[in-house]
Design an enzyme around this catalytic site. Sequence first.
Site, mmCIF file in Angstrom:
data_model
loop_
_atom_site.group_PDB
_atom_site.id
_atom_site.type_symbol
_atom_site.label_atom_id
_atom_site.label_comp_id
_atom_site.label_asym_id
_atom_site.label_seq_id
_atom_site.Cartn_x
_atom_site.Cartn_y
_atom_site.Cartn_z
ATOM 1 N N PRO A 181 0.831 -1.210 0.000
ATOM 2 C CA PRO A 181 0.000 0.000 0.000
ATOM 3 C C PRO A 181 0.864 1.259 0.000
ATOM 4 O O PRO A 181 1.853 1.350 0.741
ATOM 5 C CB PRO A 181 -0.804 -0.127 1.304
ATOM 6 C CG PRO A 181 -0.808 -1.587 1.608
ATOM 7 C CD PRO A 181 0.504 -2.105 1.126
ATOM 8 N N GLY B 32 7.411 0.952 0.956
ATOM 9 C CA GLY B 32 7.195 0.519 -0.423
ATOM 10 C C GLY B 32 8.290 0.965 -1.366
ATOM 11 O O GLY B 32 8.716 0.211 -2.249
ATOM 12 N N ASP C 258 14.358 0.457 7.598
ATOM 13 C CA ASP C 258 13.594 -0.266 6.585
ATOM 14 C C ASP C 258 14.519 -1.020 5.635
ATOM 15 O O ASP C 258 14.260 -2.161 5.262
ATOM 16 C CB ASP C 258 12.736 0.704 5.777
ATOM 17 C CG ASP C 258 11.826 1.540 6.647
ATOM 18 O OD1 ASP C 258 11.787 1.308 7.866
ATOM 19 O OD2 ASP C 258 11.145 2.428 6.104
#
Length: 615
Positions: free
Chosen positions: A386, A393, A441
């Site tokens: 998403p 992402g 991340d």
Amino acid sequence: MKCIILVAGHATRLEEDIKQDERPEFEKLRGVPKALLPGPAGPTLLDNWWSSVGNASNVQFSEVFLVVNADKYKYYERWATASGFPRENIINDGTTAETGGIGAVADLMLVLRARSIDEEVFVVAGDMLFNPEAFDLGNVIKFFHLKEGQLAGCYQLKSAESTANRGIVEMDLQSNVVKRFLERPKEGETTSRLASIVFFCFRPNVFPLLSEFLDLHESKPQKPSFGSCVEWLVSKTRFYAVKLPSHFSMIGADVGLEEYRKHLLATTKPLARTQSIVQRAYARVGLVGNPSDGFFGKTIALSIRNYWAEVTITPSKRLRLIPHKLNDPDQFGSLSDLYTVSRREGYQGGMRLMQATCKRFYEYCSEHGIAISKQNFSLEYDTNIPRQVGLAGSSAIVTAVLQCLMRFYHLSEEDIPLPQQPSFVLSVESSELRINAGLQDRVVQAYEGCVFMNFAKEIMDTQGHGEYEYLDMAKLPGFWLAYLSDPSDSGKIHSNVRQRYDSGDQEVIEAMAQFGELTTQAAAAIENGDHLALADIMDANFSLRRKVYGDAALGEPNLEMIAIAHRHKSAVKFPGSGGAVVGLCRDPSLLPALRREMQAGGFVFVDIVPNAPGR
């Protein structure tokens, strides 16, 4: 810069084998010097080097010289006429098979003295088998010019090849500095499998040393090898090493016809990929400690299988970046459609991520002495992560592109070590694309699994990356995830905290230290299987974040998800920069009611599926 191609060696055994062989295909090769024997794909060995020198990108050699022996001078003169090589640049060292050669080092010095050369030189053995499509010589020369020292080319030995009859390079993987050069080391003397070849870039300051080396060996009956010279030089001047992506075979005096045919087969095998490569990088949730990863803190993050980015790389004649039909639209139903898509999804698709990653990959290889092959590719991506809800992402796409490029060009963790890959990905996003981000991340997407990360300043300054440790996923509780169905730009959640930290705001500095303490406590709770303690730590993490950032920066929809979770006695926090929340139910029986209320509020709610390390 001048180029010197050495082909004056005498291939006594190979020439005799060809002379004795009665097969028709060898009849026309009788008497031909070894550098003019067929190489991979047909052209001669010397043709391949002459082509590589002439086609090197961004490099223009002022002159190219060819050093030959007296026996084969006329062969090379005829070759020069046919190939456009200046005949006046053929240097005859006067040796014959009967007298024996003077050695490659003496041949090099012959050219330097005869032509009064006082500039940088690229020196290569022109009778060396290699795959001409393996690398771009221009990139090697570029790396040489980035460094202050000499440069040695080397390649990774195959498992069946012995180090006992090769020059072996030991180099520092971070700086590419040659630590030791061992000419024909004994068994067990080194663990390195990097074989040196006669492929060097020299600066003029090394020329007197070459002369000194020859003087030291003048009275010795056996001519010194180039490798023994470099072994001696490494103690006198700084050398760097560049790793070449090809197999190289020297056609020395002791190589016979069958060995030559085997070497030819080994170098003819294509390095280029012929099939597509697919890599996935997964979304992540920050469990504890974020956002302190950007402030020398500590974090724990979990890779999740629910959402992923997938990148496919396929060999092609021209390099192509293929737009995603949904995320990189170039056609719209109407102006109103364009407005709606742009408002909801912004202007930043995956094309810029792929392009920036490819650019940075090329720069990294050039800066670190990694000579990649010249094969082109097509690159495309897909993703179901998403957008704009802080689930990483963008970094997932960059990570998957990097992994594809490494596999496509046959690079390993020796070339780009795993702890450095997250920093590479961050450099693409922060330096190339100005995306506000930290290392967390990128670390968990490179490592996968559940990772404890320590970004303490002293650690980062010392080794250039943090300390990363896997936590036992079997001891994790079940987590849930909820996120906005119609989010805004997740980057806005960072507010002005960075500016406050950089200006010495004590509240922010102390908060980042507290995030680190919470992370240490969370790691202990996971190890002990104390899920209730972990839940309390997650709540404390959010409370601290709320205090530092303020409700205005956190956003009303995010706070509404937090409130719903609290009504059902669930620990909850942001897994990233905003737009989503990750939770841990203290009472699992309340999970169905929590799910219903989240969904009734218009939020997407899923159970998290952890992603174990799969590298």
